[in-house]
Design a protein around this motif. Structure first.
Motif, PDB file in Angstrom:
ATOM      1  N   VAL A   1      50.255  40.459 -26.833  1.00 15.33           N
ATOM      2  CA  VAL A   1      50.193  40.882 -28.235  1.00 15.33           C
ATOM      3  C   VAL A   1      49.049  41.877 -28.338  1.00 15.33           C
ATOM      4  O   VAL A   1      48.053  41.774 -27.618  1.00 15.33           O
ATOM      5  N   HIS A   2      49.186  42.858 -29.214  1.00 19.73           N
ATOM      6  CA  HIS A   2      48.149  43.881 -29.316  1.00 19.73           C
ATOM      7  C   HIS A   2      47.993  44.310 -30.755  1.00 19.73           C
ATOM      8  O   HIS A   2      48.908  44.204 -31.564  1.00 19.73           O
ATOM      9  N   GLY A   3      46.798  44.732 -31.056  1.00 15.31           N
ATOM     10  CA  GLY A   3      46.465  45.113 -32.422  1.00 15.31           C
ATOM     11  C   GLY A   3      45.687  43.990 -33.095  1.00 15.31           C
ATOM     12  O   GLY A   3      45.887  42.810 -32.806  1.00 15.31           O
ATOM     13  N   ASP A   4      44.811  44.363 -33.973  1.00 13.56           N
ATOM     14  CA  ASP A   4      43.885  43.424 -34.608  1.00 13.56           C
ATOM     15  C   ASP A   4      44.591  42.256 -35.303  1.00 13.56           C
ATOM     16  O   ASP A   4      44.352  41.090 -34.989  1.00 13.56           O
ATOM     17  N   GLU A   5      45.472  42.552 -36.228  1.00 15.92           N
ATOM     18  CA  GLU A   5      46.124  41.488 -36.998  1.00 15.92           C
ATOM     19  C   GLU A   5      47.025  40.606 -36.136  1.00 15.92           C
ATOM     20  O   GLU A   5      47.029  39.382 -36.278  1.00 15.92           O
ATOM     21  N   ALA A   6      47.794  41.227 -35.247  1.00 12.59           N
ATOM     22  CA  ALA A   6      48.725  40.461 -34.406  1.00 12.59           C
ATOM     23  C   ALA A   6      47.982  39.500 -33.485  1.00 12.59           C
ATOM     24  O   ALA A   6      48.385  38.346 -33.327  1.00 12.59           O
ATOM     25  N   VAL A   7      46.897  39.966 -32.898  1.00 11.81           N
ATOM     26  CA  VAL A   7      46.129  39.103 -31.994  1.00 11.81           C
ATOM     27  C   VAL A   7      45.464  37.977 -32.771  1.00 11.81           C
ATOM     28  O   VAL A   7      45.504  36.817 -32.358  1.00 11.81           O
ATOM     29  N   GLU A   8      44.880  38.293 -33.904  1.00 16.31           N
ATOM     30  CA  GLU A   8      44.211  37.261 -34.705  1.00 16.31           C
ATOM     31  C   GLU A   8      45.195  36.172 -35.131  1.00 16.31           C
ATOM     32  O   GLU A   8      44.908  34.980 -35.004  1.00 16.31           O
ATOM     33  N   LYS A   9      46.369  36.563 -35.604  1.00 20.24           N
ATOM     34  CA  LYS A   9      47.380  35.580 -36.005  1.00 20.24           C
ATOM     35  C   LYS A   9      47.831  34.731 -34.820  1.00 20.24           C
ATOM     36  O   LYS A   9      47.988  33.520 -34.939  1.00 20.24           O
ATOM     37  N   ALA A  10      48.050  35.366 -33.679  1.00 24.39           N
ATOM     38  CA  ALA A  10      48.499  34.639 -32.488  1.00 24.39           C
ATOM     39  C   ALA A  10      47.427  33.660 -31.996  1.00 24.39           C
ATOM     40  O   ALA A  10      47.752  32.548 -31.583  1.00 24.39           O
ATOM     41  N   VAL A  11      46.169  34.046 -32.073  1.00 25.25           N
ATOM     42  CA  VAL A  11      45.085  33.142 -31.670  1.00 25.25           C
ATOM     43  C   VAL A  11      45.045  31.928 -32.591  1.00 25.25           C
ATOM     44  O   VAL A  11      44.946  30.789 -32.146  1.00 25.25           O
ATOM     45  N   LYS A  12      45.164  32.171 -33.887  1.00 20.42           N
ATOM     46  CA  LYS A  12      45.124  31.078 -34.853  1.00 20.42           C
ATOM     47  C   LYS A  12      46.315  30.128 -34.708  1.00 20.42           C
ATOM     48  O   LYS A  12      46.222  28.966 -35.072  1.00 20.42           O
ATOM     49  N   ARG A  13      47.423  30.619 -34.154  1.00 21.27           N
ATOM     50  CA  ARG A  13      48.606  29.788 -33.919  1.00 21.27           C
ATOM     51  C   ARG A  13      48.631  29.212 -32.498  1.00 21.27           C
ATOM     52  O   ARG A  13      49.649  28.673 -32.070  1.00 21.27           O
ATOM     53  N   ASP A  14      47.524  29.355 -31.779  1.00 26.56           N
ATOM     54  CA  ASP A  14      47.382  28.859 -30.405  1.00 26.56           C
ATOM     55  C   ASP A  14      48.437  29.435 -29.465  1.00 26.56           C
ATOM     56  O   ASP A  14      48.945  28.746 -28.579  1.00 26.56           O
ATOM     57  N   LYS A  15      48.759  30.703 -29.635  1.00 28.51           N
ATOM     58  CA  LYS A  15      49.746  31.380 -28.781  1.00 28.51           C
ATOM     59  C   LYS A  15      49.083  32.240 -27.714  1.00 28.51           C
ATOM     60  O   LYS A  15      49.751  32.717 -26.812  1.00 28.51           O
ATOM     61  N   VAL A  16      47.761  32.451 -27.797  1.00 31.41           N
ATOM     62  CA  VAL A  16      47.055  33.349 -26.889  1.00 31.41           C
ATOM     63  C   VAL A  16      46.244  32.545 -25.874  1.00 31.41           C
ATOM     64  O   VAL A  16      45.530  31.621 -26.229  1.00 31.41           O
ATOM     65  N   ALA A  17      46.392  32.938 -24.595  1.00 31.19           N
ATOM     66  CA  ALA A  17      45.657  32.268 -23.523  1.00 31.19           C
ATOM     67  C   ALA A  17      44.381  33.023 -23.146  1.00 31.19           C
ATOM     68  O   ALA A  17      43.478  32.452 -22.551  1.00 31.19           O
ATOM     69  N   CYS A  18      44.297  34.304 -23.493  1.00 28.58           N
ATOM     70  CA  CYS A  18      43.123  35.114 -23.174  1.00 28.58           C
ATOM     71  C   CYS A  18      43.058  36.305 -24.127  1.00 28.58           C
ATOM     72  O   CYS A  18      44.074  36.946 -24.391  1.00 28.58           O
ATOM     73  N   ILE A  19      41.870  36.594 -24.640  1.00 29.69           N
ATOM     74  CA  ILE A  19      41.646  37.730 -25.522  1.00 29.69           C
ATOM     75  C   ILE A  19      40.935  38.814 -24.722  1.00 29.69           C
ATOM     76  O   ILE A  19      39.988  38.537 -23.995  1.00 29.69           O
ATOM     77  N   ILE A  20      41.393  40.060 -24.861  1.00 33.29           N
ATOM     78  CA  ILE A  20      40.749  41.190 -24.205  1.00 33.29           C
ATOM     79  C   ILE A  20      40.323  42.173 -25.286  1.00 33.29           C
ATOM     80  O   ILE A  20      41.142  42.628 -26.090  1.00 33.29           O
ATOM     81  N   LEU A  21      39.026  42.460 -25.317  1.00 31.61           N
ATOM     82  CA  LEU A  21      38.463  43.398 -26.281  1.00 31.61           C
ATOM     83  C   LEU A  21      37.894  44.598 -25.544  1.00 31.61           C
ATOM     84  O   LEU A  21      37.324  44.450 -24.463  1.00 31.61           O
ATOM     85  N   ALA A  22      38.020  45.776 -26.125  1.00 29.10           N
ATOM     86  CA  ALA A  22      37.405  46.966 -25.548  1.00 29.10           C
ATOM     87  C   ALA A  22      35.893  46.879 -25.729  1.00 29.10           C
ATOM     88  O   ALA A  22      35.404  46.302 -26.708  1.00 29.10           O
ATOM     89  N   LYS A  23      35.156  47.441 -24.784  1.00 30.48           N
ATOM     90  CA  LYS A  23      33.690  47.458 -24.862  1.00 30.48           C
ATOM     91  C   LYS A  23      33.202  48.226 -26.081  1.00 30.48           C
ATOM     92  O   LYS A  23      32.144  47.918 -26.618  1.00 30.48           O
ATOM     93  N   ASP A  24      33.972  49.218 -26.491  1.00 35.92           N
ATOM     94  CA  ASP A  24      33.510  50.135 -27.516  1.00 35.92           C
ATOM     95  C   ASP A  24      34.080  49.849 -28.905  1.00 35.92           C
ATOM     96  O   ASP A  24      34.187  50.747 -29.731  1.00 35.92           O
ATOM     97  N   ILE A  25      34.431  48.585 -29.192  1.00 33.30           N
ATOM     98  CA  ILE A  25      34.837  48.236 -30.563  1.00 33.30           C
ATOM     99  C   ILE A  25      33.583  47.995 -31.393  1.00 33.30           C
ATOM    100  O   ILE A  25      32.485  47.872 -30.853  1.00 33.30           O
ATOM    101  N   SER A  26      33.746  47.888 -32.688  1.00 31.67           N
ATOM    102  CA  SER A  26      32.590  47.686 -33.560  1.00 31.67           C
ATOM    103  C   SER A  26      31.967  46.311 -33.332  1.00 31.67           C
ATOM    104  O   SER A  26      32.639  45.370 -32.911  1.00 31.67           O
ATOM    105  N   GLN A  27      30.700  46.206 -33.623  1.00 35.23           N
ATOM    106  CA  GLN A  27      29.986  44.943 -33.449  1.00 35.23           C
ATOM    107  C   GLN A  27      30.559  43.857 -34.362  1.00 35.23           C
ATOM    108  O   GLN A  27      30.649  42.695 -33.976  1.00 35.23           O
ATOM    109  N   ALA A  28      30.976  44.220 -35.559  1.00 32.85           N
ATOM    110  CA  ALA A  28      31.546  43.247 -36.492  1.00 32.85           C
ATOM    111  C   ALA A  28      32.849  42.667 -35.947  1.00 32.85           C
ATOM    112  O   ALA A  28      33.071  41.452 -35.999  1.00 32.85           O
ATOM    113  N   THR A  29      33.708  43.519 -35.394  1.00 32.00           N
ATOM    114  CA  THR A  29      34.965  43.051 -34.815  1.00 32.00           C
ATOM    115  C   THR A  29      34.694  42.182 -33.595  1.00 32.00           C
ATOM    116  O   THR A  29      35.320  41.135 -33.419  1.00 32.00           O
ATOM    117  N   TYR A  30      33.762  42.618 -32.759  1.00 33.56           N
ATOM    118  CA  TYR A  30      33.406  41.844 -31.579  1.00 33.56           C
ATOM    119  C   TYR A  30      32.921  40.445 -31.975  1.00 33.56           C
ATOM    120  O   TYR A  30      33.361  39.445 -31.415  1.00 33.56           O
TER     121      TYR A  30
END
Length: 104
Positions: free
Chosen positions: A20-49
């Motif tokens: 899954v990719h994109g901010d909203e899709a990943v957040e929803k999938a994590v909250k539904r326990d569908k994600v086994a690993c989250i990958i974030l870019a090094k250069d995203i904002s500190q608030a998002t990180y």
């Protein structure tokens, strides 16, 4: 070398429908326990990180940020900075590339 293998695995996961990719899709999938690993870019904002670090801790999901947005985008042929691997096996293999311990 494992860095390149990890990026190739992300492309494979996308083609297999296990990413899954994109901010909203990943957040929803994590909250539904569908994600086994989250990958974030090094250069995203500190608030998002910070938000994804909290999500990672609350839902007990590993969170990796060893790649730039350009590397992730090139691996997927899409401009993305937030990803979630949904397949447990692919996630384990991806994490093994990050730790340097390859397991079959």
């Amino acid at each position: 070398m494992n860095h390149d293998k990890a990026l190739k695995l992300l492309g494979l996961a996308l083609r297999a429908g296990k990413l899954v990719h994109g901010d909203e899709a990943v957040e929803k999938a994590v909250k539904r326990d569908k994600v086994a690993c989250i990958i974030l870019a090094k250069d995203i904002s500190q608030a998002t990180y910070s938000r994804y670090q909290r999500l990672s801790q609350v839902h007990h999901v590993p969170c990796i940020n060893n790649f730039t947005r350009d590397e992730l985008s090139h691996a997927l042929n899409k401009s993305r900075s937030i990803l979630g691997i949904t397949d447990r096996g692919m996630s384990a293999k991806f994490l093994s590339y990050q730790t340097g311990e390859e397991r079959i």
